[in-house]
Design a protein around this motif. Structure first.
Motif, short mmCIF file in Angstrom:
data_model
loop_
_atom_site.label_atom_id
_atom_site.label_comp_id
_atom_site.label_asym_id
_atom_site.label_seq_id
_atom_site.Cartn_x
_atom_site.Cartn_y
_atom_site.Cartn_z
N ALA A 289 0.87 -1.17 0.00
CA ALA A 289 0.00 0.00 0.00
C ALA A 289 0.91 1.22 0.00
CB ALA A 289 -0.89 0.01 1.23
N VAL A 290 0.34 2.37 -0.29
CA VAL A 290 1.12 3.61 -0.27
C VAL A 290 0.25 4.71 0.34
CG1 VAL A 290 0.47 4.29 -2.62
CG2 VAL A 290 2.61 5.13 -1.65
N ALA A 291 0.91 5.62 1.05
CA ALA A 291 0.21 6.74 1.68
C ALA A 291 1.13 7.94 1.70
CB ALA A 291 -0.21 6.36 3.10
N GLY A 292 0.58 9.08 2.00
CA GLY A 292 1.41 10.26 2.11
C GLY A 292 0.61 11.51 2.39
N GLY A 293 1.35 12.61 2.50
CA GLY A 293 0.71 13.89 2.75
C GLY A 293 1.76 14.97 2.92
N PRO A 294 1.30 16.21 3.05
CA PRO A 294 2.22 17.33 3.22
C PRO A 294 2.99 17.24 4.53
CG PRO A 294 -0.05 18.08 2.87
CD PRO A 294 -0.08 16.61 3.02
N ALA A 295 4.26 17.64 4.48
CA ALA A 295 5.10 17.66 5.68
C ALA A 295 6.11 18.79 5.53
CB ALA A 295 5.81 16.32 5.86
N ALA A 296 6.05 19.76 6.42
CA ALA A 296 6.93 20.92 6.34
C ALA A 296 8.33 20.63 6.87
CB ALA A 296 6.32 22.08 7.12
N ASP A 297 8.43 19.66 7.80
CA ASP A 297 9.73 19.34 8.39
C ASP A 297 9.75 17.88 8.83
OD1 ASP A 297 8.26 19.27 10.79
OD2 ASP A 297 8.81 21.33 11.29
N ARG A 298 10.90 17.45 9.34
CA ARG A 298 11.06 16.05 9.74
C ARG A 298 10.03 15.63 10.80
NH1 ARG A 298 15.65 12.59 9.30
NH2 ARG A 298 15.25 10.70 10.47
N ALA A 299 9.77 16.51 11.76
CA ALA A 299 8.80 16.20 12.82
C ALA A 299 7.41 15.96 12.23
CB ALA A 299 8.76 17.32 13.86
N ALA A 300 7.04 16.79 11.24
CA ALA A 300 5.73 16.62 10.59
C ALA A 300 5.68 15.31 9.80
CB ALA A 300 5.44 17.81 9.68
N GLN B 267 7.42 12.57 10.44
CA GLN B 267 7.35 11.48 11.41
C GLN B 267 5.95 11.40 12.03
OE1 GLN B 267 10.88 12.78 13.56
NE2 GLN B 267 11.95 10.91 12.92
N ALA B 268 5.32 12.55 12.24
CA ALA B 268 3.97 12.57 12.80
C ALA B 268 2.98 11.93 11.82
CB ALA B 268 3.54 14.00 13.12
N LEU B 269 3.17 12.19 10.53
CA LEU B 269 2.29 11.60 9.53
C LEU B 269 2.45 10.07 9.50
CD1 LEU B 269 1.29 13.11 6.24
CD2 LEU B 269 2.01 10.74 6.22
N VAL B 270 3.69 9.61 9.58
CA VAL B 270 3.94 8.16 9.61
C VAL B 270 3.32 7.56 10.87
CG1 VAL B 270 5.72 6.37 9.73
CG2 VAL B 270 6.04 8.33 8.21
N ALA B 271 3.46 8.25 11.99
CA ALA B 271 2.87 7.77 13.26
C ALA B 271 1.35 7.71 13.15
CB ALA B 271 3.29 8.66 14.41
N ASP B 272 0.77 8.72 12.48
CA ASP B 272 -0.68 8.75 12.28
C ASP B 272 -1.13 7.53 11.46
OD1 ASP B 272 -3.29 9.88 12.43
OD2 ASP B 272 -3.04 10.72 10.42
N LEU B 273 -0.37 7.23 10.41
CA LEU B 273 -0.68 6.06 9.58
C LEU B 273 -0.62 4.78 10.42
CD1 LEU B 273 -1.22 4.93 6.68
CD2 LEU B 273 1.27 4.70 6.48
N LYS B 274 0.41 4.68 11.26
CA LYS B 274 0.60 3.47 12.07
C LYS B 274 -0.44 3.33 13.18
CE LYS B 274 5.52 2.58 11.59
NZ LYS B 274 6.79 2.65 12.30
N ARG B 275 -1.22 4.38 13.44
CA ARG B 275 -2.31 4.27 14.41
C ARG B 275 -3.44 3.40 13.86
NH1 ARG B 275 -0.76 9.01 15.02
NH2 ARG B 275 -0.48 10.38 16.74
N ARG B 276 -3.46 3.25 12.55
CA ARG B 276 -4.43 2.36 11.92
C ARG B 276 -3.92 0.94 12.14
NH1 ARG B 276 -6.47 5.43 6.56
NH2 ARG B 276 -6.24 7.55 7.37
#
Length: 119
Positions: free
Chosen positions: A18-29, A31-40
């Protein structure tokens, strides 16, 4: 945080991608997006959640155990010129090693995601 998830992009010898993604202004953002995905639950159970992003602070990537996958994603982001965006390729290992085919599968996932972004 906007997260675009494309599930069941492809499967090969039992492995599913599968593939996912989204906007990220910096490394923290990113990593937060990846963490959000892993909450599923489904993505939390995945064997690999490899990701990369081209950011103002420089390129970042994480293979998550899938050696070379982050660099493959990064190269495609560079070719596309897509900055400030993280792409995550998820693999559920099916029991058979795919060898070099796994890089083609990562590329297929990223291309599918980029095509979806363009609408």
């Amino acid at each position: 945080m906007t997260l675009l998830v494309l599930d069941k992009v492809l499967s090969d010898r039992g492995s599913k991608y599968a593939v996912a993604g989204g906007p990220a202004a910096d490394r923290a953002a990113a990593q937060a997006l990846v963490a959000d995905l892993k909450r599923r639950k489904k993505f939390a159970k995945a064997t690999h959640n490899s990701w990369a992003a081209l950011l103002a602070e420089g390129p970042v990537k994480d293979d998550d155990g899938e050696a070379g996958a982050g660099m493959t994603i990064l190269r495609m982001l560079e070719r596309e010129g897509l900055e400030g965006h993280v792409i995550v390729v998820t693999r559920w290992f099916g029991g058979t090693h795919l060898g070099g085919d796994r890089f083609r599968h990562v590329q297929t996932c990223v291309r599918t995601y980029l095509d979806a972004l363009k609408g």
